[in-house]
Enzyme design. Structure first.
Site, short mmCIF file in Angstrom:
data_model
loop_
_atom_site.label_atom_id
_atom_site.label_comp_id
_atom_site.label_asym_id
_atom_site.label_seq_id
_atom_site.Cartn_x
_atom_site.Cartn_y
_atom_site.Cartn_z
N LYS A 144 0.69 -1.14 0.07
CA LYS A 144 0.15 0.20 0.03
C LYS A 144 0.96 1.29 0.08
O LYS A 144 0.58 2.12 -0.80
CB LYS A 144 -0.84 -0.14 1.23
N ASN A 145 1.88 1.40 0.79
CA ASN A 145 2.62 2.54 1.07
C ASN A 145 3.83 2.70 0.05
O ASN A 145 4.54 3.61 -0.06
CB ASN A 145 3.26 2.31 2.58
N CYS A 195 -5.21 12.95 12.35
CA CYS A 195 -6.03 11.42 12.33
C CYS A 195 -5.86 10.67 13.75
O CYS A 195 -5.27 11.51 14.63
CB CYS A 195 -5.60 10.76 11.26
N ARG A 206 -0.06 14.89 12.92
CA ARG A 206 0.52 14.70 11.55
C ARG A 206 0.57 16.12 10.76
O ARG A 206 -0.05 16.05 9.67
CB ARG A 206 -0.43 13.63 10.84
N ASP A 244 4.39 20.46 7.87
CA ASP A 244 5.32 21.58 7.87
C ASP A 244 6.64 21.30 7.02
O ASP A 244 7.17 22.05 6.26
CB ASP A 244 5.63 22.14 9.00
N ASP A 287 4.35 0.90 12.14
CA ASP A 287 3.19 0.22 11.89
C ASP A 287 3.00 -1.29 12.18
O ASP A 287 1.95 -1.91 12.04
CB ASP A 287 3.02 0.13 10.08
N ARG A 340 -8.67 -0.22 4.42
CA ARG A 340 -7.90 0.66 3.59
C ARG A 340 -6.32 -0.06 3.30
O ARG A 340 -5.67 0.36 2.43
CB ARG A 340 -7.42 1.86 4.62
C1 EPZ Z 1 4.12 7.02 6.17
O1 EPZ Z 1 3.31 7.95 6.74
C2 EPZ Z 1 3.19 5.78 6.13
N1 EPZ Z 1 1.87 6.06 5.33
C3 EPZ Z 1 2.55 5.45 7.74
O2 EPZ Z 1 1.89 4.29 7.50
C4 EPZ Z 1 4.06 4.95 8.48
O3 EPZ Z 1 3.32 4.79 9.84
C5 EPZ Z 1 4.99 6.41 8.39
O4 EPZ Z 1 5.39 6.86 7.07
C6 EPZ Z 1 6.08 6.19 9.16
O5 EPZ Z 1 6.85 5.00 8.60
C7 EPZ Z 1 2.14 6.43 3.73
O6 EPZ Z 1 3.25 5.79 3.45
C8 EPZ Z 1 0.76 6.39 3.19
P1 EPZ Z 1 6.15 10.49 8.41
P2 EPZ Z 1 3.98 9.60 6.98
O7 EPZ Z 1 6.13 11.74 7.66
O8 EPZ Z 1 4.47 9.96 5.88
C9 EPZ Z 1 5.93 13.90 11.88
C10 EPZ Z 1 0.00 2.80 7.72
O9 EPZ Z 1 -0.45 2.33 8.80
N2 EPZ Z 1 5.93 14.68 10.59
O10 EPZ Z 1 7.38 9.62 8.34
O11 EPZ Z 1 2.73 10.30 7.27
C11 EPZ Z 1 4.53 12.98 11.68
O12 EPZ Z 1 3.70 13.75 12.62
C12 EPZ Z 1 0.46 4.40 7.93
O13 EPZ Z 1 0.37 2.25 6.65
C13 EPZ Z 1 5.81 16.20 11.02
O14 EPZ Z 1 5.99 16.65 12.04
O15 EPZ Z 1 4.93 9.58 7.97
C14 EPZ Z 1 5.07 11.71 12.60
O16 EPZ Z 1 4.97 12.00 14.04
C15 EPZ Z 1 0.34 5.12 9.17
N3 EPZ Z 1 5.87 17.20 9.77
C16 EPZ Z 1 6.51 11.63 12.07
O17 EPZ Z 1 6.81 12.96 11.56
C17 EPZ Z 1 5.77 16.66 8.62
O18 EPZ Z 1 5.75 17.41 7.67
C18 EPZ Z 1 6.74 10.68 10.95
O19 EPZ Z 1 5.96 10.99 9.95
C19 EPZ Z 1 5.62 15.52 8.42
C20 EPZ Z 1 5.79 14.39 9.57
#
Ligand code: EPZ
Length: 417
Positions: A22-23, A116, A121, A124, A304, A396
């Site tokens: 999916k990802n 969510c 999330r 920035d 995850d 999903r």
């Molecule tokens: C991706 O989410 C995955 N989703 C998530 O899988 C996965 O848990 C996550 O990466 C971490 O591996 C998809 O690929 C569609 P991040 P993403 O940006 O990109 C913070 C699932 O269950 N952050 O690495 O949203 C954020 O809040 C899903 O399949 C900021 O602060 O994750 C989090 O605390 C859930 N500012 C941390 O970084 C930003 O601009 C990591 O988020 C971006 C992120």
């Protein structure tokens, strides 16, 4: 209401094949917008998130057709530049369409993806990365309006190896003029898969999978690509079988993507044999606790897999300490596990899981994708009946979830009313 009805108590065993990731398929579908041609994407899982991504492509004016696990996207003509609010609501991670739409059209508009179940999330880091490439971002009243007259390369230093921000930066940079360097980039296998797709489309990318990615802008074209296997779905089925003392063989997976999860399952007493593209797991009658699970960016233990493993260890012998370092609110499944008789205490990002002999069935509410899968795992490990509501969260990310689990001997069925 859409729910699962589960009668637990069966030892799961059998052989399955890993679904498409999916990802990985989601950012790759977004990337097809940049090619301006025909792309054939194979091994696409049947998931509601994939349906949402296809709907976004069609809304942009692309032609997208599906035939079993093959999705053909023709982005020769792109007439739209926005992602509708409804689709943003269905899949907050549509935010990585931003980079692709901007790279193709120079204009993009979407609603701010809300928070969510996992936390605020914010995006920035995505927006700062885009600004580095000359993109003007207006954030107003929950709306995002971005535009760029001349997309040029730059040096993007991510404060955290965010998966989504790394993907958006890559998507915006691959057709920008000149060189882009992304430092502190995410190293997840899904980043590498996206880069492989883009390189086949003519992109000039080196360093994907490391903390430093170098991109030189290029003109892209259509291509054919097969999506990598889903490491999180694989981890989920391993945890499900481990929690019932069963055995499983998973074919066409990628063992190297799961080393931290396999290590944890071995520590919990499972016998694991694997080759490059298969994993065999034999679980003991009762798992033993794993001292300490700390979620980290790849190659550390994946966030995850935290909920699925916690569900399996809720009945292990001993105590496991979970530290969730990636998301600030990723223990929503704990309250439901406690209602099943689990002994789990949380304090901020720490959860202490004291294994109990057995959980009991309950009427359960899912709040997120992996938390929902964890409740199914817990229910399968009980000796009685459970009802799991709001199954949509699970649809999903898991293709034919009840079909795969039933093939392993689980008594699980869908109930829609
Ligand atoms: C991706 O989410 C995955 N989703 C998530 O899988 C996965 O848990 C996550 O990466 C971490 O591996 C998809 O690929 C569609 P991040 P993403 O940006 O990109 C913070 C699932 O269950 N952050 O690495 O949203 C954020 O809040 C899903 O399949 C900021 O602060 O994750 C989090 O605390 C859930 N500012 C941390 O970084 C930003 O601009 C990591 O988020 C971006 C992120």
């Amino acid at each position: 209401m859409r729910e699962y009805l589960i009668h637990g108590g069966r030892r799961l065993s059998g052989r399955i094949t890993a679904q498409g990731a999916k990802n990985s398929v989601l950012p790759i579908l977004a990337a097809t917008v940049l090619t301006g041609g025909k792309c054939l994407i194979r091994h696409c899982p049947r998931l509601t998130d994939v349906d949402a991504a296809v709907a976004i492509l069609e809304n942009l004016g692309c032609r997208a057709t599906r035939d079993d696990d093959l999705i053909e996207v023709d982005s020769t003509t792109v007439t739209g530049t926005s992602v509708p609010e409804k689709l943003m609501g269905e899949m907050r991670s549509s935010v990585f369409f931003l980079g692709a739409i901007l790279g193709r059209t120079g204009v993009a508009e979407m609603s701010q993806p809300g928070g969510c179940e996992l936390g605020l999330r914010p995006i920035d880091m995505h927006l700062d990365a885009l600004r580095t490439l000359g993109i003007v971002v207006d954030e107003n009243g929950g709306k995002l309006k971005c535009r760029v007259s001349h997309l040029r390369g730059g040096r993007i230093n991510l404060p955290f190896p965010s998966v989504g921000a790394t993907e958006n930066a890559i998507l915006a940079a691959v057709t920008a003029e000149g060189e882009t360097i992304i430092t502190n980039a995410a190293c997840e296998p899904e980043i590498v898969d996206l880069a492989h797709f883009l390189i086949l489309s003519g992109a000039n990318i080196t360093g994907a999978g490391t903390g430093k990615i170098r991109i030189v802008g290029a003109k892209l074209h259509g291509c054919e690509y097969t999506v990598m296997p889903d490491r999180m779905a694989t981890a989920t089925y391993l945890c499900a079988v481990a929690s019932t003392g069963g055995m499983i063989e998973i074919d066409h997976c990628r063992t190297d993507d799961l080393t931290a999860v396999l290590a944890a399952l071995e520590h919990s007493g499972c016998d694991i044999r694997c080759g490059e593209d298969f994993i065999r797991l034999n679980a003991p009658e009762r798992l033993v606790a794993v001292d300490n699970i700390r979620t980290l960016p790849y190659p550390g233990f994946p966030t995850d897999a935290q909920a699925p493993l916690m569900a399996a260890l809720a009945t292990a012998k001993g105590t496991t300490l979970f530290v969730e370092t990636i998301f600030e609110n990723r223990f929503r499944h704990v309250a439901e596990l406690v209602r099943m008789g689990a002994d789990i205490r949380t304090e901020g990002r720490v959860a202490i899981v004291r294994g109990v002999q057995r959980l009991h069935g309950a009427n359960l509410n899912t709040t997120d994708l992996r938390g929902g899968a964890a409740l199914v795992i817990a229910a399968l490990g009980t000796d009685d009946f459970s009802r799991i509501r709001d199954r949509g969260h699970i649809d999903r990310g898991y293709e034919n979830f009840e079909g795969v689990l039933s093939s392993l001997g689980a008594e699980i069925e869908r109930n829609d009313y």
